[in-house]
Enzyme design. Structure first.
Site, PDB file in Angstrom:
ATOM      1  N   MET A  37     -14.322  -4.471  12.625  1.00 22.08           N
ATOM      2  CA  MET A  37     -13.269  -3.494  12.804  1.00 22.08           C
ATOM      3  C   MET A  37     -11.947  -4.383  12.434  1.00 22.08           C
ATOM      4  O   MET A  37     -11.767  -5.548  12.942  1.00 22.08           O
ATOM      5  CB  MET A  37     -13.038  -3.099  14.142  1.00 22.08           C
ATOM      6  N   ASN A  38     -10.877  -3.595  11.636  1.00 24.16           N
ATOM      7  CA  ASN A  38      -9.584  -4.410  11.806  1.00 24.16           C
ATOM      8  C   ASN A  38      -8.601  -3.014  11.840  1.00 24.16           C
ATOM      9  O   ASN A  38      -8.680  -2.404  12.726  1.00 24.16           O
ATOM     10  CB  ASN A  38      -9.394  -5.278  10.491  1.00 24.16           C
ATOM     11  N   ASP A  39      -7.463  -2.811  11.145  1.00 25.86           N
ATOM     12  CA  ASP A  39      -6.399  -2.284  11.486  1.00 25.86           C
ATOM     13  C   ASP A  39      -6.748  -0.783  12.004  1.00 25.86           C
ATOM     14  O   ASP A  39      -7.500   0.009  11.320  1.00 25.86           O
ATOM     15  CB  ASP A  39      -5.445  -1.921  10.094  1.00 25.86           C
ATOM     16  N   SER A  99      -5.923   1.047   4.649  1.00 28.17           N
ATOM     17  CA  SER A  99      -5.268   1.640   5.814  1.00 28.17           C
ATOM     18  C   SER A  99      -4.449   2.924   5.545  1.00 28.17           C
ATOM     19  O   SER A  99      -3.903   2.975   4.438  1.00 28.17           O
ATOM     20  CB  SER A  99      -4.270   0.732   6.631  1.00 28.17           C
ATOM     21  N   ARG A 168       0.622  -0.337  -0.112  1.00 28.33           N
ATOM     22  CA  ARG A 168      -0.666   0.193   0.530  1.00 28.33           C
ATOM     23  C   ARG A 168       0.096   0.718   1.951  1.00 28.33           C
ATOM     24  O   ARG A 168       1.094   0.266   2.533  1.00 28.33           O
ATOM     25  CB  ARG A 168      -1.466  -0.952   1.017  1.00 28.33           C
ATOM     26  N   ASP A 169      -0.968   1.043   2.829  1.00 31.46           N
ATOM     27  CA  ASP A 169      -0.793   1.659   4.330  1.00 31.46           C
ATOM     28  C   ASP A 169       0.197   2.737   4.457  1.00 31.46           C
ATOM     29  O   ASP A 169       1.129   2.529   5.239  1.00 31.46           O
ATOM     30  CB  ASP A 169      -0.460   0.123   5.252  1.00 31.46           C
ATOM     31  N   TRP A 305      -5.515 -12.745  11.529  1.00 29.33           N
ATOM     32  CA  TRP A 305      -6.296 -13.084  10.440  1.00 29.33           C
ATOM     33  C   TRP A 305      -6.844 -14.606  10.264  1.00 29.33           C
ATOM     34  O   TRP A 305      -7.694 -14.920   9.734  1.00 29.33           O
ATOM     35  CB  TRP A 305      -5.610 -12.564   9.107  1.00 29.33           C
TER      36      TRP A 305
END
Length: 497
Positions: A37-39, A99, A168-169, A305
């Protein structure tokens, strides 16, 4: 129809998730069903529940081609995993669904907006340039169909000099008039970061409006994971800068967090104040939701990270989210506080008032790894302010994690070097805390593998993970000089509703 890639991920996570005992994961912090899992993504309220998606690789506890995991909750603390929502299974996102965010459409569907990644050819240094575009999927809260017109934002929608490889994101929201807006992180020609602002009439056809905010090499380099919202008659821009340099005790080396507070004229953001969002070790990529009762609630990936090796990569899961936090602006800065729903988990209260001591002290009943502990600290002798106060927790004869405060420097430090880690990673972080005469209050939320510290009613926070064996559950207090403390402690029982 779901793709074979997504179907296989769902089958795998269903089987693998059943092999992880509840006691081997956090009790009330969301962790992945299995794997990596990340963001946080798509933090939203839809059909009577909070939905939280997350960057996800189910097949191992290391980062891999990004999927979207999915969980729902009625109280932000008890989470139920749903099947994976997205997988890299179409041409615009064949190397990853990065994301993004979520809103509800007028027809009742939930619309997801995410970054699709396509990797370029390998270069001589074995890296590649990944083209990043913004894509959509819509669904019923469980199953989502990717939009046939993907991608909806491409290099053609960037301002001059904007990089298509760092784009991104998207954080999307719906305005009161029914139109849509989003902000996206991007790298401009100067190599640092900027936040781009887009609009849409229907959520599907988007157009560039403006460069909302520019880094100009002030706070790290690329700005990731933006969020933008109105709060207490101000506008707040949250982002996570990469490759930061330290600035006193405010910002630290590496991947950090940034809160900008100011005003908005409909096109650009005028900054008035900047600060870290969290001053600890593990906190990144925060995202917020506007709750039905009007609260602005934030959650983040409680990891760094640069410290991924703190836990065994042989474990069946890796990564967890922070406790959701209620946000406010006071005295011109961002304040954070654990969501009030957490208080419903409290049991077995223990109180100590005006305990004066120096040297070492333990308190009967103050222990545990799922606890809510508030410490109010004062000099025991106002004419001779103590030199240092510390509390050890997650403690036994072999291990401990520590929080310490030095009033003459006004420095609060978290230190996990004795927590059992066998890697030379980041183990300490410090912040400068405004205080008067050695008086300070901090609240500590522990949940098996983490601690979150809220200083002076949430003016500053420090978050850290710790993978100390669960039998290490002691608390010990230390004072160099005479101190007086109040301690309020509760067990946190996730089985309480």
């Amino acid at each position: 129809m779901i793709s074979n890639i997504l179907r296989e991920a769902r089958i795998y996570e269903e089987l693998a998730g059943q092999t992880i005992p509840d006691g081997d994961r956090p009790a009330f912090h969301l962790s992945p069903r299995t794997g990596w899992m990340n963001d946080p993504n798509g933090f939203s309220f839809y059909q009577g529940k909070y939905h939280l998606f997350y960057q996800y690789y189910p097949y191992t506890s290391k980062w891999g081609p990004m999927h979207w995991g999915h969980a729902v909750s009625e109280d932000l603390l008890h989470w139920t995993h749903l099947p994976a929502a997205l997988a890299p299974d179409t041409l615009p996102d064949r190397d990853g669904c990065f994301s993004g965010s979520a809103v509800e459409l007028p027809d009742g569907r939930q619309l997801l907006m995410y970054t699709g990644v396509v990797s370029g050819p390998k270069l001589l240094d074995k890296t590649s340039k990944d083209t990043q575009t913004q894509c959509l999927a819509a669904g019923d809260g469980v199953d989502y169909e990717k939009y046939g017109g993907n991608p909806v934002l491409t290099a053609a929608d960037l301002p001059e000099g904007g990089s298509p490889f760092d784009f991104r994101d998207p954080k999307m929201w719906r305005e009161k008039d029914g139109t849509y807006r989003c902000v996206v992180g991007n790298r401009p020609a100067d190599g640092s970061g900027q936040i781009l602002y887009y609009s849409s009439e229907d959520g599907f056809r988007w157009k560039f409006e403006s460069v909302l905010a520019e880094n100009k090499n002030r706070f790290g380099l690329m700005w990731e994971c933006p969020d933008f919202f109105e709060l207490d008659e101000k506008y707040v821009l949250l982002t996570s800068p990469q490759d930061m340099l330290p600035s006193g005790f405010e910002y630290h080396n590496g991947n950090g967090t940034l809160c900008l507070i100011g005003d908005f004229d409909g096109k650009t953001f005028q900054e008035e104040h900047d600060q870290s969002i969290d001053y600890g070790i593990d906190f990144y990529a925060p995202q917020t939701v506007l709750a039905p009762d009007g609260r602005r609630i934030m959650i983040a990936w409680m990891q760094n990270w640069d410290t991924l090796s703190i836990a065994s990569l042989k474990a069946p899961w890796f990564g967890q989210m922070s406790v959701p936090r209620e946000l406010s602006i006071r005295n011109g800065r961002l304040y954070q506080w654990p969501v009030r729903e957490l208080e419903a988990l409290r049991s077995n209260p223990v109180f100590y008032d005006n305990v004066t001591f120096e040297g070492e002290l333990t308190m009967v009943g103050v222990q545990g790894r799922k606890v809510d502990v508030t410490i109010t600290l004062r000099p025991g002798d106002p004419q001779h302010i103590y030199k240092k106060f510390a509390v050890w927790f997650g403690q036994n004869e072999a291990y401990h994690t520590a929080v310490s405060f030095r009033p003459y420097e006004s420095v609060l430090k978290i230190d996990r070097k004795f927590s059992g880690s066998r890697r030379a990673i980041i183990h300490q972080r410090r912040c400068q805390v405004p205080q008067s005469g050695g008086c300070i209050t901090f609240r500590m939320i522990l949940d098996r593998f983490s601690v979150e510290i809220f200083v002076n009613d949430g003016a500053q926070t420090l978050s850290a993970t710790m993978y100390t064996e669960q039998a290490a559950d002691g608390f010990k207090f230390f004072a160099d000089g005479k101190v007086s403390v109040d301690v309020e402690k509760y067990d946190l029982d996730a089985d309480r509703e």
